[in-house]
Scaffold this motif. Structure first.
Motif, PDB file in Angstrom:
ATOM      1  N   ASP A  91      -4.445 -14.200   3.936  1.00  0.00           N
ATOM      2  CA  ASP A  91      -4.565 -13.631   2.479  1.00  0.00           C
ATOM      3  C   ASP A  91      -4.301 -12.087   2.097  1.00  0.00           C
ATOM      4  OD1 ASP A  91      -7.103 -13.627   3.393  1.00  0.00           O
ATOM      5  OD2 ASP A  91      -7.644 -15.177   1.748  1.00  0.00           O
ATOM      6  N   ALA A  92      -4.001 -11.557   3.241  1.00  0.00           N
ATOM      7  CA  ALA A  92      -4.206  -9.458   2.503  1.00  0.00           C
ATOM      8  C   ALA A  92      -3.147  -9.963   1.330  1.00  0.00           C
ATOM      9  CB  ALA A  92      -4.408  -9.457   3.428  1.00  0.00           C
ATOM     10  N   ASP A  93      -3.350  -9.271   0.271  1.00  0.00           N
ATOM     11  CA  ASP A  93      -2.587  -8.485  -0.291  1.00  0.00           C
ATOM     12  C   ASP A  93      -1.575  -7.325  -0.741  1.00  0.00           C
ATOM     13  OD1 ASP A  93      -3.295 -10.734  -3.604  1.00  0.00           O
ATOM     14  OD2 ASP A  93      -5.599  -9.603  -2.327  1.00  0.00           O
ATOM     15  N   LEU A  94      -1.914  -6.121   0.151  1.00  0.00           N
ATOM     16  CA  LEU A  94      -1.766  -5.131   0.348  1.00  0.00           C
ATOM     17  C   LEU A  94      -1.840  -4.901   2.183  1.00  0.00           C
ATOM     18  CD1 LEU A  94       0.617  -3.191  -0.526  1.00  0.00           C
ATOM     19  CD2 LEU A  94      -2.179  -2.186  -1.423  1.00  0.00           C
ATOM     20  N   VAL A  95      -0.998  -4.354   2.400  1.00  0.00           N
ATOM     21  CA  VAL A  95      -1.393  -3.887   3.437  1.00  0.00           C
ATOM     22  C   VAL A  95      -0.614  -2.759   3.512  1.00  0.00           C
ATOM     23  CG1 VAL A  95      -1.055  -3.437   6.355  1.00  0.00           C
ATOM     24  CG2 VAL A  95      -2.164  -5.739   5.220  1.00  0.00           C
ATOM     25  N   VAL A  96      -1.494  -1.378   3.600  1.00  0.00           N
ATOM     26  CA  VAL A  96      -1.047   0.066   3.651  1.00  0.00           C
ATOM     27  C   VAL A  96      -1.443   0.398   5.701  1.00  0.00           C
ATOM     28  CG1 VAL A  96      -1.197   1.947   2.561  1.00  0.00           C
ATOM     29  CG2 VAL A  96      -1.550   0.203   1.548  1.00  0.00           C
ATOM     30  N   GLU A  97       0.183   1.308   5.497  1.00  0.00           N
ATOM     31  CA  GLU A  97      -0.486   1.911   7.073  1.00  0.00           C
ATOM     32  C   GLU A  97      -0.533   2.940   6.702  1.00  0.00           C
ATOM     33  OE1 GLU A  97       1.495   4.636   8.996  1.00  0.00           O
ATOM     34  OE2 GLU A  97       2.754   3.229   7.783  1.00  0.00           O
ATOM     35  N   ALA A  98      -1.195   4.041   7.336  1.00  0.00           N
ATOM     36  CA  ALA A  98      -1.654   5.128   7.319  1.00  0.00           C
ATOM     37  C   ALA A  98      -2.049   6.103   8.217  1.00  0.00           C
ATOM     38  CB  ALA A  98      -2.550   5.227   6.593  1.00  0.00           C
ATOM     39  N   VAL A  99      -1.130   5.670   9.585  1.00  0.00           N
ATOM     40  CA  VAL A  99      -0.746   6.911  10.724  1.00  0.00           C
ATOM     41  C   VAL A  99      -0.997   7.941  10.718  1.00  0.00           C
ATOM     42  CG1 VAL A  99      -1.572   3.861  12.012  1.00  0.00           C
ATOM     43  CG2 VAL A  99       0.707   5.060  11.510  1.00  0.00           C
ATOM     44  N   PRO A 100      -0.357   8.278  12.305  1.00  0.00           N
ATOM     45  CA  PRO A 100       0.197  10.022  12.161  1.00  0.00           C
ATOM     46  C   PRO A 100       1.647   9.358  12.346  1.00  0.00           C
ATOM     47  CG  PRO A 100      -1.605   9.433  13.922  1.00  0.00           C
ATOM     48  CD  PRO A 100      -1.659   8.283  13.290  1.00  0.00           C
ATOM     49  N   GLU A 101       2.155  10.316  12.181  1.00  0.00           N
ATOM     50  CA  GLU A 101       4.341  10.808  11.745  1.00  0.00           C
ATOM     51  C   GLU A 101       4.625  10.400  12.366  1.00  0.00           C
ATOM     52  OE1 GLU A 101       5.621  11.073   8.218  1.00  0.00           O
ATOM     53  OE2 GLU A 101       3.594   9.734   8.090  1.00  0.00           O
ATOM     54  N   ALA A 113       1.383  -6.106  11.819  1.00  0.00           N
ATOM     55  CA  ALA A 113       0.327  -6.460  10.737  1.00  0.00           C
ATOM     56  C   ALA A 113       0.772  -7.947   9.851  1.00  0.00           C
ATOM     57  CB  ALA A 113       0.282  -5.954   9.608  1.00  0.00           C
ATOM     58  N   GLU A 114       2.839  -7.925  10.038  1.00  0.00           N
ATOM     59  CA  GLU A 114       3.863  -8.824   9.624  1.00  0.00           C
ATOM     60  C   GLU A 114       3.496 -10.227  10.767  1.00  0.00           C
ATOM     61  OE1 GLU A 114       8.338  -9.536   7.678  1.00  0.00           O
ATOM     62  OE2 GLU A 114       7.923  -8.827   9.998  1.00  0.00           O
ATOM     63  N   ARG A 115       3.278 -10.065  11.144  1.00  0.00           N
ATOM     64  CA  ARG A 115       2.657 -12.031  12.114  1.00  0.00           C
ATOM     65  C   ARG A 115       1.631 -11.930  11.790  1.00  0.00           C
ATOM     66  NH1 ARG A 115       5.555  -8.202  16.403  1.00  0.00           N
ATOM     67  NH2 ARG A 115       3.747  -8.010  16.893  1.00  0.00           N
TER      68      ARG A 115
END
Length: 291
Positions: A91-101, A113-115
């Motif tokens: 039920d997360a509203d938002l997932v932000v990915e912030a790993v290295p480039e 995460a989508e799964r």
């Protein structure tokens, strides 16, 4: 691109942040301070604990500066950590990915995460230069995905660059704009293109400043003072490079060199400093010495 009209925004109830380094911790802190419950994903017990400590340290500083409506402890109570993306709640509203480039790493983690989350969850990448469209190709529902490029340090920065890929749904853009407003930040909306607006322009200035040092035109302090005092930039391009990280700047330059051509070719001085481990503030030495 014109902005999407906004309803009265509210903080997302539940936010996942993948990656608990400087950027991820800052994003987590900002959403928690706005009232969101935040789950930070960081691999391994030690790394997860370090991520929460970064958030705690940031909240303590914000409280000392009078920037929190609650105590640091109350805000921190809304932040938890998990060790795998699979543990993100449905039920997360938002997932932000912030790993290295690393585009492949980002795509793999976002697909996982989508799964884990439900179909209504918005997915975002914090990349500063990589193709949002290419990363979206790893997703089953690319319409729910966009770029939310935060700036360092996240809690104090005023800007979020919203990057819209061809498949990004209008409602997802509208939600991201609302959340940006709730965080007390301003937005710029750009189409997905190499370096977006901020990294492309900022890097062009930074690389030319490095070439000037390389050619002996002036010392770093003089170049930075010219832009800070003469053009009213908050800081000069070389001090900013130290803050961002020379390794990060090099990675972005290599990407833009490959996609936009020779004007973004990394100077030899930048490559040499990265090879010597002179990465800026995080290592204590870049174009400046950092205590």
């Amino acid at each position: 691109m014109t902005h999407v009209s906004r309803a009265a925004p509210s903080a997302p109830a539940l936010v996942g942040v993948i990656g608990g380094g400087r950027m991820g911790a800052g994003i987590a802190q900002s959403f928690a301070a706005a009232g969101s419950t935040v789950i930070v994903v960081e691999s391994g017990e030690q790394a997860a604990a370090a991520a929460r400590d970064r958030v705690a340290t940031g909240l303590k500083r914000a409280a000392e500066r009078g920037r929190l409506d609650e105590s640091a402890e109350q805000v921190l109570a809304r932040v938890t950590t998990v060790e795998t993306v699979d543990e993100l709640p449905e039920d997360a509203d938002l997932v932000v990915e912030a790993v290295p480039e690393d585009a492949a790493l980002k795509a793999r983690l976002l697909a996982a995460a989508e799964r884990a989350v439900g179909p209504a969850t918005v997915l975002a990448t914090n990349t500063s230069s990589l193709s949002v469209t290419d990363i979206a190709a790893a997703l089953a529902r690319p319409g729910r995905f966009l770029g939310m490029h935060f700036f360092n340090p996240v809690p104090a920065s005023e800007l979020v660059e919203i990057v819209v890929a061809p498949d990004t749904a209008a409602g997802v853009v509208e939600a991201a704009l609302g959340w940006t407003h709730v965080l007390g930040k301003k937005d710029v909306v750009v189409k997905d293109s190499p370096g977006f607006a901020s990294s492309r322009l900022g890097l062009a200035l930074g690389l030319e400043a490095i070439r000037m040092v390389e050619e002996g035109v002036a010392e770093p302090e003089a170049i930075d003072d010219a832009m800070h005092l003469g053009y009213k930039h908050p800081m000069g391009p070389l001090r900013l490079t130290d803050l961002v990280g020379l390794d990060v700047r090099l990675a972005i330059a290599e990407h833009l060199h490959a996609t936009l051509g020779e004007r973004f070719a990394p100077p030899r001085l930048l490559r040499d400093k990265v090879a010597r481990g002179e990465l800026g503030r995080k290592t204590g030495q870049g174009f400046y010495a950092w205590p």
